[in-house]
Design an enzyme around this catalytic site. Structure first.
Site, PDB file in Angstrom:
ATOM      1  N   GLU A   1      71.141 -56.028 127.887  1.00 22.75           N
ATOM      2  CA  GLU A   1      70.265 -54.961 128.387  1.00 22.75           C
ATOM      3  C   GLU A   1      70.836 -54.356 129.669  1.00 22.75           C
ATOM      4  O   GLU A   1      70.922 -53.124 129.802  1.00 22.75           O
ATOM      5  CB  GLU A   1      68.872 -55.511 128.664  1.00 22.75           C
ATOM      6  CG  GLU A   1      68.067 -55.812 127.414  1.00 22.75           C
ATOM      7  CD  GLU A   1      66.719 -56.442 127.719  1.00 22.75           C
ATOM      8  OE1 GLU A   1      65.799 -56.285 126.907  1.00 22.75           O
ATOM      9  OE2 GLU A   1      66.587 -57.104 128.786  1.00 22.75           O
TER      10      GLU A   1
ATOM     11  N   GLY B   1      77.969 -63.118 129.646  1.00 26.62           N
ATOM     12  CA  GLY B   1      76.832 -63.639 128.895  1.00 26.62           C
ATOM     13  C   GLY B   1      76.511 -62.764 127.698  1.00 26.62           C
ATOM     14  O   GLY B   1      76.786 -61.561 127.697  1.00 26.62           O
TER      15      GLY B   1
ATOM     16  N   HIS C   1      54.660 -39.306 108.967  1.00 25.69           N
ATOM     17  CA  HIS C   1      55.905 -38.574 108.718  1.00 25.69           C
ATOM     18  C   HIS C   1      56.018 -37.358 109.640  1.00 25.69           C
ATOM     19  O   HIS C   1      55.029 -36.667 109.876  1.00 25.69           O
ATOM     20  CB  HIS C   1      55.929 -38.102 107.258  1.00 25.69           C
ATOM     21  CG  HIS C   1      57.209 -37.483 106.835  1.00 25.69           C
ATOM     22  ND1 HIS C   1      58.385 -38.202 106.717  1.00 25.69           N
ATOM     23  CD2 HIS C   1      57.511 -36.197 106.505  1.00 25.69           C
ATOM     24  CE1 HIS C   1      59.359 -37.393 106.312  1.00 25.69           C
ATOM     25  NE2 HIS C   1      58.851 -36.173 106.188  1.00 25.69           N
TER      26      HIS C   1
ATOM     27  N   SER D   1      73.302 -62.993 126.294  1.00 23.70           N
ATOM     28  CA  SER D   1      71.844 -63.014 126.219  1.00 23.70           C
ATOM     29  C   SER D   1      71.296 -61.597 126.235  1.00 23.70           C
ATOM     30  O   SER D   1      72.014 -60.628 126.499  1.00 23.70           O
ATOM     31  CB  SER D   1      71.289 -63.770 127.429  1.00 23.70           C
ATOM     32  OG  SER D   1      71.595 -63.044 128.624  1.00 23.70           O
TER      33      SER D   1
END
Length: 537
Positions: free
Chosen positions: A246, A239, A510, A241
């Protein structure tokens, strides 16, 4: 690949016994109370005269359903909620809380976090830490701690239902008619019928096995992964997706050899330029992609591995893997609730419930929220907010409806991706190329300068603006560390009508990655390089 989840029925009985209720089938008592009248005397609340047992019956105990039920109860409604999790083919089940809590966002983020330590293990020496490298990972210990946290959340949700006097049914619920549901136990045995004035369907989605021969016998899904006591090495993830990428990412980071089988493009629906950068980053870490491929069938070998037959660019091939993780899509759980008995109209393409802008189905007293609703983002926070708003409309006199525009999200791949609004492709499709201005920048986080292994070509910021609306920001994309934390504030600004001019006037913090989104001044149209050469450009 065992699951170590507790039996949800037994756990519920334990909780109910502790607070003095008889069990999951016994309704919580309805507490009577008095309100003070303006003169200081007491006036008893009128007896409820509804012909139905409940004002609201919620089908589904995930984030959206729980949110709606709790808000409605807070507003004085008599509420019931039914939730039962059918086991996966390998027997995994879980407690109250739905996908996000049990087999989605929560365990995924915890394992992603664990994987980050693996990714940086060899880099710590560059920061001065004289630590051993190639330290083995203890999968079982990690899973035990993940499940411990999930069980605390399960317990908390059950206590909340009791605290708010919401009647809980640990049963399957299916419609008999528009005001009645039938409850069945885990064996399919009929328990009883229950009536309600209003219903909310929030049953969510479950992983698809694609109908491939042997898939249910040989593969596991995200419904199983987070409670498995062990996972073999040499894993094939099928897959493209965000779930596939993840999980492939943290499995690799935790020491597994990972191959990813992709049919076409990565992260369909997301900005494709960013998606390609994620794929390149993952390949650079050592993950292997099999592109243009689809599985044909699966079978077990004598030693428990998985034989995968697949087709790649018209050629049939066979490979053996230690395990196969399937993430090829999710199916709406509407069939089991028998929507036809109540007259609910379903989109035949995806089996999701068709709803209007106020989350109402084709039946006036039946609503749908969350992933099971057609056209809605499959995101936990939007389901939670939609559920709360719906309860306030039904019982609190509110007219506020959920706004699904500019809902932010993050993909927790090894290099994180946060976005809000439209992809570059979608913006051009809607407004036309001549009316879209795209600003972009490639940068290297300051911290990565410690790390020779970290290149500066992957972290990326993109701002998509609409020239017809004073360069209003209609899409914002960030690829880099801590993507969710970076994008949340920008999403709020987009809700307020953020323009490129306002973004340019914003002083960045920063040195951070987030400040890069306030300093982007190179347009794609200009042809200039997007690569940064120093702190200020």
């Amino acid at each position: 690949m065992e699951s170590n989840q507790p039996d949800q029925g037994e756990e519920m009985e334990m909780v109910m016994d502790m607070v003095g209720f008889g069990g999951p089938e016994e309704e919580a008592p309805v507490m009577s109370f008095n309100m003070l009248d303006p003169g200081g005397g007491e006036e008893e609340v009128p007896v409820r005269k509804s012909p139905y047992q409940f004002d609201l019956f919620v089908i589904g105990g995930g984030s959206g359903g729980l949110s709606c039920a709790k808000e409605a109860a807070t507003l004085g409604a008599k509420v019931a909620l039914a939730d039962f999790v059918p086991p996966t083919p390998i027997g995994t089940t879980w407690g109250l809380g739905g996908t996000c809590v049990n087999v989605g966002c929560i365990p995924k983020k915890l394992m992603h976090f664990a994987g980050i330590f693996g990714d940086y293990q060899g880099d710590q020496r560059e920061c001065g830490w004289e630590l051993p490298t190639n330290v083995p990972h203890n999968w079982e210990r990690m899973v035990a701690n993940v499940q411990k946290h999930i069980q605390v959340l399960n317990w908390g949700y059950r206590v909340q239902l009791i605290d708010k006097e919401i009647t809980y049914f640990n049963h399957y619920a299916s419609f008999v008619d528009s005001h009645t549901v039938a409850l069945h136990d885990k064996t399919g045995k009929f328990v009883k019928n229950v009536t309600s004035e209003n219903f909310v369907v929030a049953v969510g989605l479950r992983p698809s096995y694609g109908g491939y021969p042997g898939a249910e016998e040989c593969c596991f899904t995200s419904d199983d992964l987070f409670s498995m006591k062990s996972v073999r090495d040499n894993i094939l993830c099928i897959g493209a997706s965000y779930i596939s990428l993840e999980c492939a990412g943290f499995l690799h980071s935790l020491g597994k050899h990972v191959t990813i089988m992709v049919r076409s493009i990565l992260l369909r629906g997301f900005d494709q330029e960013v998606a390609e950068k994620i794929g390149s980053f993952m390949e650079g870490l050592g993950m292997v992609f099999i592109k243009g491929a689809v599985p044909i069938q699966f079978s077990k070998t004598e030693d428990g591995k998985v034989r995968v037959e697949y087709e790649q660019n018209g050629e049939q091939k066979v490979e053996i893997y230690g395990a196969v993780f399937l993430a090829i899509g999710r199916i709406a759980l509407t069939k089991g609730i028998k929507p036809e008995n109540a007259g609910i109209v379903i989109n035949p393409r995806n089996n999701k419930i068709i709803v209007d802008e106020a989350d109402r189905s084709s039946v006036p007293n039946i609503f749908s929220i969350g992933d099971v609703s057609d056209g809605r983002p499959e995101l936990t926070p939007s389901a939670i907010q939609a559920g709360s708003y719906l309860a306030k409309r039904l019982f609190g006199g509110s007219t506020h409806i959920m706004d699904y525009v500019n809902v932010p999200t993050t993909v927790f791949t090894p290099i994180e991706y946060g976005c809000c609004g439209l992809s570059e492709e979608k913006a051009i499709e809607i407004y036309g190329d001549e009316n879209v201005e795209v600003y972009h920048s490639m940068f290297k986080p300051l911290e990565w300068n410690y790390l020779e292994s970290r290149e500066g070509k992957y972290c990326y910021g993109k701002i998509v603006t609409n020239k017809l609306e004073n360069e209003k920001v209609i899409g914002l994309h960030y690829l880099g560390p801590n993507a969710g934390e970076v994008l949340q504030g920008f999403a709020a600004a987009m809700k307020c009508g953020l323009t490129k001019e306002i973004l340019d006037q914003t002083v960045g913090i920063h040195p951070t990655c987030a400040e890069e989104l306030t300093k982007i001044d190179v347009t794609k149209r200009s042809g200039r390089t997007a690569a940064k050469t120093g702190c200020w450009g």
